[in-house]
Design a protein around this motif. Structure first.
Motif, PDB file in Angstrom:
ATOM      1  N   SER A  50      22.138  83.323  54.963  1.00  0.00           N
ATOM      2  CA  SER A  50      22.789  84.751  56.133  1.00  0.00           C
ATOM      3  C   SER A  50      23.871  83.460  56.321  1.00  0.00           C
ATOM      4  N   ALA A  51      24.387  81.646  55.953  1.00  0.00           N
ATOM      5  CA  ALA A  51      25.231  81.090  56.053  1.00  0.00           C
ATOM      6  C   ALA A  51      26.080  81.671  55.449  1.00  0.00           C
ATOM      7  N   ASN A  52      25.868  81.902  53.905  1.00  0.00           N
ATOM      8  CA  ASN A  52      27.278  82.082  53.061  1.00  0.00           C
ATOM      9  C   ASN A  52      27.734  83.529  53.320  1.00  0.00           C
ATOM     10  N   GLN A  53      26.608  84.234  54.067  1.00  0.00           N
ATOM     11  CA  GLN A  53      27.617  85.704  54.204  1.00  0.00           C
ATOM     12  C   GLN A  53      28.613  85.509  55.541  1.00  0.00           C
ATOM     13  N   CYS A  54      27.799  84.932  56.116  1.00  0.00           N
ATOM     14  CA  CYS A  54      29.315  84.129  57.405  1.00  0.00           C
ATOM     15  C   CYS A  54      30.437  83.562  56.966  1.00  0.00           C
ATOM     16  N   VAL A  55      29.872  83.042  55.701  1.00  0.00           N
ATOM     17  CA  VAL A  55      31.348  81.908  55.216  1.00  0.00           C
ATOM     18  C   VAL A  55      32.738  82.782  54.787  1.00  0.00           C
ATOM     19  N   ASP A  56      31.740  83.746  53.705  1.00  0.00           N
ATOM     20  CA  ASP A  56      32.767  84.832  53.015  1.00  0.00           C
ATOM     21  C   ASP A  56      33.301  85.449  54.156  1.00  0.00           C
ATOM     22  N   ASP A  57      32.772  86.020  55.114  1.00  0.00           N
ATOM     23  CA  ASP A  57      33.485  87.064  55.970  1.00  0.00           C
ATOM     24  C   ASP A  57      34.619  86.246  56.820  1.00  0.00           C
ATOM     25  N   LEU A  58      34.194  85.021  57.010  1.00  0.00           N
ATOM     26  CA  LEU A  58      35.065  84.307  57.394  1.00  0.00           C
ATOM     27  C   LEU A  58      36.827  84.760  56.607  1.00  0.00           C
ATOM     28  N   LEU A  59      36.315  83.676  55.151  1.00  0.00           N
ATOM     29  CA  LEU A  59      37.517  83.765  54.185  1.00  0.00           C
ATOM     30  C   LEU A  59      38.037  85.718  54.258  1.00  0.00           C
ATOM     31  N   GLY A  60      37.398  85.741  53.975  1.00  0.00           N
ATOM     32  CA  GLY A  60      37.455  87.284  53.899  1.00  0.00           C
ATOM     33  C   GLY A  60      38.923  88.001  54.805  1.00  0.00           C
ATOM     34  N   THR A  61      38.504  87.328  55.873  1.00  0.00           N
ATOM     35  CA  THR A  61      39.350  87.722  57.297  1.00  0.00           C
ATOM     36  C   THR A  61      40.421  87.260  57.192  1.00  0.00           C
ATOM     37  N   PHE A  62      40.657  85.876  56.821  1.00  0.00           N
ATOM     38  CA  PHE A  62      41.071  85.072  56.361  1.00  0.00           C
ATOM     39  C   PHE A  62      42.360  85.528  55.396  1.00  0.00           C
ATOM     40  N   GLU A  63      41.722  85.834  54.331  1.00  0.00           N
ATOM     41  CA  GLU A  63      42.826  86.503  53.394  1.00  0.00           C
ATOM     42  C   GLU A  63      43.055  87.487  53.573  1.00  0.00           C
ATOM     43  N   GLN A  64      42.667  88.776  54.839  1.00  0.00           N
ATOM     44  CA  GLN A  64      43.305  89.491  55.327  1.00  0.00           C
ATOM     45  C   GLN A  64      44.531  89.339  56.053  1.00  0.00           C
ATOM     46  N   ARG A  65      44.399  88.045  57.380  1.00  0.00           N
ATOM     47  CA  ARG A  65      45.417  87.929  58.073  1.00  0.00           C
ATOM     48  C   ARG A  65      46.584  87.654  57.269  1.00  0.00           C
ATOM     49  N   LYS A  66      45.873  86.395  55.789  1.00  0.00           N
ATOM     50  CA  LYS A  66      47.924  86.487  54.673  1.00  0.00           C
ATOM     51  C   LYS A  66      48.071  87.456  54.550  1.00  0.00           C
ATOM     52  N   CYS A  67      47.488  88.706  53.774  1.00  0.00           N
ATOM     53  CA  CYS A  67      47.876  89.962  53.466  1.00  0.00           C
ATOM     54  C   CYS A  67      48.718  90.388  54.256  1.00  0.00           C
ATOM     55  N   GLN A  68      48.229  90.344  55.547  1.00  0.00           N
ATOM     56  CA  GLN A  68      49.036  91.480  56.254  1.00  0.00           C
ATOM     57  C   GLN A  68      49.722  90.321  57.054  1.00  0.00           C
ATOM     58  N   ALA A  69      50.663  89.440  57.037  1.00  0.00           N
ATOM     59  CA  ALA A  69      51.102  87.915  57.774  1.00  0.00           C
ATOM     60  C   ALA A  69      51.749  88.758  58.140  1.00  0.00           C
ATOM     61  N   GLN A  70      52.873  89.641  58.350  1.00  0.00           N
ATOM     62  CA  GLN A  70      54.332  90.304  58.796  1.00  0.00           C
ATOM     63  C   GLN A  70      53.939  91.171  60.093  1.00  0.00           C
ATOM     64  N   ASP A  71      52.829  91.681  59.725  1.00  0.00           N
ATOM     65  CA  ASP A  71      52.631  92.622  61.043  1.00  0.00           C
ATOM     66  C   ASP A  71      51.604  92.290  61.920  1.00  0.00           C
ATOM     67  N   TYR A  72      50.406  91.094  61.466  1.00  0.00           N
ATOM     68  CA  TYR A  72      49.734  90.830  62.072  1.00  0.00           C
ATOM     69  C   TYR A  72      51.063  89.683  62.943  1.00  0.00           C
ATOM     70  N   PHE A  73      51.599  88.747  62.141  1.00  0.00           N
ATOM     71  CA  PHE A  73      52.264  87.332  63.213  1.00  0.00           C
ATOM     72  C   PHE A  73      53.093  88.167  64.075  1.00  0.00           C
ATOM     73  N   HIS A  74      53.594  89.328  63.625  1.00  0.00           N
ATOM     74  CA  HIS A  74      54.537  90.225  64.876  1.00  0.00           C
ATOM     75  C   HIS A  74      53.791  90.824  66.107  1.00  0.00           C
ATOM     76  N   ASN A  75      52.844  91.941  65.376  1.00  0.00           N
ATOM     77  CA  ASN A  75      52.403  91.952  66.436  1.00  0.00           C
ATOM     78  C   ASN A  75      51.183  91.226  67.539  1.00  0.00           C
ATOM     79  N   ILE A  76      50.495  90.288  67.151  1.00  0.00           N
ATOM     80  CA  ILE A  76      49.749  89.475  68.189  1.00  0.00           C
ATOM     81  C   ILE A  76      50.426  87.920  68.090  1.00  0.00           C
ATOM     82  N   ILE A  77      50.618  87.627  67.708  1.00  0.00           N
ATOM     83  CA  ILE A  77      51.136  86.033  68.009  1.00  0.00           C
ATOM     84  C   ILE A  77      52.618  86.192  68.445  1.00  0.00           C
TER      85      ILE A  77
END
Length: 836
Positions: free
Chosen positions: A589-616
């Motif tokens: 289960s810990a591996n699944q949680c870490v993989d989910d976190l890394l997947g979220t970060f990869e998504q933040r990286k791919c959508q950097a322009q939209d996420y950075f502008h709209n949220i931050i």
């Protein structure tokens, strides 16, 4: 009754089991010696003469088979044994063979003796001249319950007088020493019985019989028990006193209430004010004693007031012994759960309030009774040396002392220090030499913390952390500044501050970088009151040069946007950090949680322009409007860009490309590197048994990999392949019914297995569940240690500390005061009588 003699009186007898005596002959055979021959003899008498005729004619044998047995008067007792099946409850059988009769048999003979019915063929007895006959009457037994009939010798006894013949009175012969079976006995039976019933001997025997039956049913009514009744009352009273004292100590331990106060209170002082509930007490223990006495515990009050001073059981030595018994009781409960279970050891070290090194030892295991993964604290062990060899010897000695098999130890978790994680002389290497399957796992929480430390190498993020720390210290070091800050929070009416209810700042944790997110989040929510308060300290009587510097640092756009970047990215890690501290979390289960976190970060990286502008950036822009700050790029950054002939762009693009994306990439890389231990070969292999993974596996190949590592632990090797196929089919069915089985934790999956259909799969899943994910349990025990052994209680001894810690930490375990009493009374001989 006719005086004529019957034409043919027959007496048959089997020499294999009986003996018979006539007036002139004595044909006997020992009943205890097996017969060598078996013959039937028929003795016939006629009216013409008194001679005896022996006949072996079959016709005669058939003729006499229905006749009644006749006992001829003789001078000796004759054994008939007409009902061998009743010998066990026939008193004549025991008396004739002189067999011992204990109390249990005596009670059985009195309450369950042989009782003939009205169809019973009582034998005919002749007088000496063969003119008259008598037969035993069933009414004699019905009218006199103390008369019992013995088919073994075909006669009657007074069972009361026979079994209890040691009473006072002249001992009788008939019905006692002599069996009532002869002609003259039966002829005068009524007269003899009345004489027997009126004798003092019979009356005393009847009283003894009644007393025996009553005391046998209720042993407490026996004379010995009545004599000992006073002692039992004292024992129960002493136990009630000590149980009351034990309950007070358990309450103090559960609630972490110090037993002693600022001074010890003597017995003389305590007795003076024992009934004054509002009087001052030198210790919490004495105060709680007064509370209990005032609540109605009269026995305890009398004991404190009038009991002997050397056995009041209120001294500090008694308290320590009872606390030690509490620790033993809780430890036995935990070890009983761990018995025959796979387990892992969790060890960490800290310094307590007395500057002593304390090792915290905990066990992780799967409790098959409650179907839960547990991490239970065992003890604190004081140590002088913290070398790997010393700690390993301490742990191994503890496991040996408490009979925890080394073969059942499958894992060990530490914080990653060199003395613990060293591959040659580290604690983990020395323990693994004794426990071959106990692989070392670096605490995943420490790994995540180290990943954040490594990711803070970006200058903007590092400078932002330092500035926030200085501002927090600026306010917390002065009550005047804190008061001004709180007043600003209460008086501010802007829209931005309405989003939070927080009233104070949280300091940045020096060791747990994940917890810094809470401090940064609070700082960001209170950003405007912080700026306004610092502005007040720039002028007038409150003028402070430090406030001037901090004001300019906090109103810098680079600091503002760096704070927002750090807050929003670290907020995604907080949930993982909390999950890794859970006791029931397993590696899969810990591996699944870490993989989910890394997947979220990869998504933040791919959508950097939209996420950075709209949220931050939008959040920073609102903050800038409130503070009248203009977004800008630092001058030194502009010069660097011009020097390299790079486009400058707007502030949003600059901070996205030079702060946000580099910080995000470092987080991804460092988390992958630091948490690579979650992807060890053993963990990955066992994780393939999860439903979402095994449906894509080939059972035969998976079986081969499992046998390479666990062949010596599995019970049914030849059944493993078919078992994996069944488990794969069941996992398919589970996923079809509910897709949430992909996210179920391991303890839920183990419940779906059983020892009949999936013995090997269940064992392997339990093996995976027993592996330690983090050392959070040891860290939590240190939090409890700091509360128990505080500055004011720094002289607490080790046994007392362990007992208080066990009761305070294991609040889910019920402590039975009676069991503690038993353990306490068995330790040493006590002055008061506790019945042991």
């Amino acid at each position: 009754m006719s005086n004529e003699k019957r034409p043919s009186t027959l007496f048959n007898y089997n020499f294999s089991s009986k003996k018979i005596r006539t007036g002139t002959e004595n044909l006997t055979q020992d009943s205890t010696t097996p017969a060598t021959t078996s013959a039937t003899v028929t003795i016939t008498t006629t009216n013409d003469n008194s001679s005896l005729l022996l006949s072996s004619d079959p016709a005669d044998l058939e003729q006499i088979s229905d006749e009644v047995n006749v006992i001829i008067e003789s001078n000796e007792l004759e054994v008939i044994n007409s009902r061998p099946d009743t010998n066990t409850n026939d008193i004549g059988y025991y008396l004739s063979n002189k067999l011992p009769i204990d109390d249990h048999l005596k009670y059985s003979l009195l309450t369950n003796h042989f009782k003939p019915d009205r169809k019973y063929p009582f034998p005919m007895v002749y007088s000496d001249d063969h003119k008259y006959t008598r037969r035993f009457l069933i009414n004699w037994l019905i009218d006199n319950s103390f008369i019992v009939y013995s088919p073994y010798i075909e006669g009657s006894y007074c069972i009361n007088c026979v079994l209890f013949g040691n009473v006072q009175g002249q001992k009788l012969e008939l019905f006692v020493n002599k069996l009532c079976y002869r002609y003259r006995h039966l002829k005068h039976f009524t007269t003899s019985l009345k004489s027997h019933m009126n004798s003092q001997f019979h009356l005393n025997s009847t009283i003894a019989t009644d007393n025996f039956i009553r005391t046998y049913k209720n042993p407490s009514l026996s004379i010995l028990s009545l004599i000992d009744k006073d002692r039992m009352e004292k024992v129960n009273r002493n136990k009630a006193i000590l149980v009351s004292i034990i309950k007070i100590i358990i309450t103090c331990a559960r609630q972490n209430i110090p037993l002693r106060g600022h001074r010890d209170e003597t017995i003389r002082d305590a007795r003076k004010t024992i009934n004054i509930i509002d009087s001052h007490s030198g210790s919490n223990f004495i105060a709680l004693l007064k509370q209990r006495i005032d609540s109605g515990d009269a026995i305890l009050g009398e004991h404190i007031e009038r009991g002997p001073k050397n056995s009041l059981y209120t001294s500090s030595q008694v308290q320590n012994e009872i606390i030690d018994c509490i620790h033993k009781y809780i430890l036995n409960e935990i070890l009983h759960r761990v018995e025959n279970c796979l387990y892992s050891i969790i060890v960490d070290e800290t310094t307590d309030a007395s500057t002593a090194e304390q090792l915290s030892l905990s066990l992780r295991y799967y409790d098959q009774k409650t179907n839960d993964i547990r991490e239970d604290f065992l003890t604190f062990i004081e140590t002088v040396s913290c070398t790997g060899e010393t700690i390993a010897n301490i742990v191994l000695d503890y496991l040996t002392t408490h009979n925890l098999p080394f073969d059942n130890c499958v894992g060990q978790a530490y914080d990653g220090a060199s003395n613990m994680a060293g591959i040659y002389r580290g604690c983990q290497a020395l323990i693994k030499s004794k426990c071959p399957d106990a692989e070392y796992y670096h605490c995943s929480n420490h790994c995540l913390n180290l990943a954040l430390v490594d990711s803070s190498s970006i200058s903007q993020i590092r400078n932002m952390m330092g500035t926030i720390k200085e501002i927090i210290n600026f306010f917390t070091d002065s009550p005047k500044r804190m008061h001004a800050f709180r007043s600003e929070i209460m008086d501010y009416k802007g829209e931005y501050i309405c989003l939070t209810n927080k009233k104070r700042l949280l300091g940045l944790c020096d060791t747990r970088w994940v917890d810094r997110n809470s401090s940064i989040e609070t700082f960001l929510e209170l950003y405007i009151p912080i700026v306004n308060t610092l502005d007040k300290f720039r002028y007038g009587t409150l003028k402070n040069s430090t406030a001037e510097q901090l004001y300019h640092a906090i109103t810098n756009f680079e600091h503002m946007i760096s704070t927002c970047i750090s807050c929003f990215l670290l907020s995604d890690i907080v949930s993982l950090n909390r999950l890794l501290q859970s006791e029931t979390l397993d590696f899969s289960s810990a591996n699944q949680c870490v993989d989910d976190l890394l997947g979220t970060f990869e998504q933040r990286k791919c959508q950097a322009q939209d996420y950075f502008h709209n949220i931050i950036y939008n959040h920073v822009d609102e903050l800038c409007k409130e503070l009248f700050v203009t977004p800008a790029i630092p001058r030194h950054a502009i010069l660097a860009l011009r020097k390299n002939n790079m486009p400058i762009g707007d502030p949003e693009q600059f901070y996205r490309d030079h702060v946000y994306l580099p910080f995000l990439e470092e987080l991804i890389d460092n988390i992958k590197i630091r948490l690579s231990g979650l992807k060890s070969e053993r963990i990955v292999l066992l994780s393939k048994l999860r439903p979402e993974q095994i449906i894509n596996e080939k059972p035969f190949e998976l079986m081969q990999h499992l046998l390479k590592q666990f062949a010596n632990r599995l019970s049914s090797l030849l059944q493993l392949n078919s078992e994996l196929e069944r488990w794969q089919k069941k996992c398919n069915d589970l996923l079809k019914m509910n897709d949430n089985w992909k996210n179920k934790w391991l303890n839920e999956l183990i419940k779906e297995t059983d020892n009949v259909l999936f013995p090997n799969v269940r064992y392997l899943l339990i093996f995976l569940a027993a592996l330690p994910v983090s050392t959070a349990s040891a860290e939590r025990s240190f939090s409890q240690l700091s509360r128990i052994k505080s500055y004011c209680r720094s002289t607490t001894k080790q046994n007392r500390l362990n007992g208080l810690a066990a009761a305070y930490i294991h609040k889910d375990l019920d402590i039975n005061p009676s069991e503690i009493l038993t353990l306490y009374t068995q330790m040493h001989h006590r002055r008061l009588d506790f019945g042991t």
